[in-house]
Design an enzyme around this catalytic site. Structure first.
Site, short mmCIF file in Angstrom:
data_model
loop_
_atom_site.label_atom_id
_atom_site.label_comp_id
_atom_site.label_asym_id
_atom_site.label_seq_id
_atom_site.Cartn_x
_atom_site.Cartn_y
_atom_site.Cartn_z
N HIS A 43 0.93 -1.19 0.10
CA HIS A 43 0.04 0.00 0.05
C HIS A 43 0.79 1.09 0.02
O HIS A 43 1.09 1.92 1.14
CB HIS A 43 -0.69 0.18 1.11
CG HIS A 43 -1.92 1.17 1.13
ND1 HIS A 43 -3.33 0.77 1.60
CD2 HIS A 43 -2.16 2.44 0.78
CE1 HIS A 43 -3.91 1.90 1.53
NE2 HIS A 43 -3.17 2.73 0.93
N GLU A 70 -2.36 -1.72 -3.38
CA GLU A 70 -3.75 -0.71 -2.84
C GLU A 70 -3.40 0.45 -2.55
O GLU A 70 -2.19 0.94 -2.43
CB GLU A 70 -3.77 -1.46 -1.20
CG GLU A 70 -4.02 -2.85 -1.42
CD GLU A 70 -5.08 -3.18 -0.08
OE1 GLU A 70 -4.59 -2.71 0.97
OE2 GLU A 70 -5.68 -4.27 0.01
N HIS A 190 -8.23 -5.45 6.91
CA HIS A 190 -7.93 -4.68 7.82
C HIS A 190 -8.22 -5.12 9.25
O HIS A 190 -9.31 -5.66 9.53
CB HIS A 190 -8.65 -3.22 7.32
CG HIS A 190 -7.98 -1.99 8.24
ND1 HIS A 190 -7.15 -1.27 7.70
CD2 HIS A 190 -7.97 -1.67 9.56
CE1 HIS A 190 -6.53 -0.45 8.54
NE2 HIS A 190 -7.19 -0.56 9.75
C1 LIG Z 1 -6.66 -0.75 3.07
C2 LIG Z 1 -5.94 -1.57 3.98
O1 LIG Z 1 -6.64 -1.51 5.23
C3 LIG Z 1 -4.69 -1.92 4.23
O2 LIG Z 1 -4.18 -2.30 3.19
C4 LIG Z 1 -3.59 -0.76 4.63
O3 LIG Z 1 -2.59 -1.20 3.65
C5 LIG Z 1 -3.06 -0.49 6.14
O4 LIG Z 1 -2.35 0.41 5.80
P1 LIG Z 1 -0.98 0.55 6.74
O5 LIG Z 1 -0.26 -0.48 6.58
O6 LIG Z 1 -0.46 2.00 6.31
O7 LIG Z 1 -1.75 0.50 8.18
N1 LIG Z 2 -6.34 -4.64 2.76
C1 LIG Z 2 -5.93 -4.68 4.26
C2 LIG Z 2 -4.44 -5.13 4.01
O1 LIG Z 2 -3.77 -5.38 3.27
C3 LIG Z 2 -3.61 -5.28 5.36
O2 LIG Z 2 -4.44 -4.47 6.60
P1 LIG Z 2 -3.88 -4.68 8.04
O3 LIG Z 2 -3.69 -6.44 8.43
O4 LIG Z 2 -2.51 -4.12 8.06
O5 LIG Z 2 -4.79 -3.97 8.98
#
Ligand SMILES: CC(=O)[C@@H](O)[C@H](O)COP(=O)(O)O
Ligand SMILES: NCC(=O)COP(=O)(O)O
Length: 237
Positions: A43, A70, A190
């Site tokens: 992300h 993402e 998440h």
């Molecule tokens: C969309 C989502 O919930 C996650 O993909 C996101 O990547 C979390 O981002 P952080 O790792 O910056 O918390």
């Molecule tokens: N899309 C959710 C993700 O990639 C990871 O979310 P998290 O486990 O770091 O909260």
């Protein structure tokens, strides 16, 4: 079968902490796949607090499972995705200064915006997923904008899991029924972890992929990365 896509953002957080290249993000992705991960998720955020844009270019040639990028579809993000052409792009309506992803798309309000981006991604052969709250009206909107999949935003589920898991899962079960009605594929992510993952998977028929990062990397600090990935995979059997 529900696939586990390991989000390696927090590997990059540790790497950036001292400005060097340890842990190496590319090697970590290779190892995650070797340990059983069925996808790698990143992300890249505008401030590059963890995953940098260059990491995404570096990862593309070595990811042998599925690469899921993402992010908020800013022009820079979309250029990156079009350059890299991952198996999947997940569009997330994050504000640049958000501490983490904290909301799903309003697929009704942003219908035209999402429709155009999704159409362009699909024309490039990139599977699309959009990050949404488990609301039936939003899922209907997702069908209208033409996305291949939705990623159900599971923070609320995780927050209420321990106090009342039947109530916590209820909106997600309804969202799944709606998604299936429209033929939309189902991802989730998440705040998923070793406590709440199996119940989610057992109650969401047709769940195709979970992307998990923060809790998994935290667990790996105590349990080791290979053992941790195997433990998460066991929850999805
Ligand atoms: C969309 C989502 O919930 C996650 O993909 C996101 O990547 C979390 O981002 P952080 O790792 O910056 O918390
Ligand atoms: N899309 C959710 C993700 O990639 C990871 O979310 P998290 O486990 O770091 O909260």
């Amino acid at each position: 079968m529900t696939k586990l896509s390991v989000n390696i953002n927090k590997i990059a957080t540790l790497r950036n902490a001292r400005g060097g290249d340890r842990p190496n993000v590319v090697q970590a992705a290779k190892d995650c796949e070797r340990f059983g991960a069925q996808g790698i998720t990143v992300h890249p955020r505008p401030d590059e607090r963890h995953i940098r844009y260059q990491d995404v270019y570096d990862l593309k040639p070595i990811v042998t499972t599925e690469f899921n990028i993402e992010g908020n579809p800013t022009p820079d993000f979309l250029k990156l995705v079009k350059d890299v052409k991952p198996e999947q792009v997940t569009l997330v309506p994050d504000a640049p200064d958000a501490i983490t992803s904290n909301a799903g798309w309003d697929t009704i309000k942003h219908k035209d915006f999402l429709t155009d981006i999704i159409s362009e991604m699909k024309s490039l052969g990139i599977r699309t997923s959009i990050f949404v709250d488990p609301l039936e009206s939003i899922i209907e909107g997702a069908a209208i904008v033409g996305t291949d999949r939705v990623e159900l935003y599971t923070e609320d589920y995780a927050r209420h899991y321990h106090s009342n898991r039947k109530a916590a899962i209820a909106p997600y079960v309804k969202a799944v029924v709606k998604a299936q009605e429209y033929g939309i594929g189902l991802n989730a992510g998440h705040d998923l972890d070793l406590d709440n993952l199996k119940y989610l998977k057992d109650n969401l028929p047709g769940l195709l992929e979970v992307s998990i990062g923060h809790a998994l990397i935290c667990d790996a600090l105590y349990l080791g990365l290979e053992n941790t990935i195997q433990l998460y995979l066991r929850q999805l059997k």
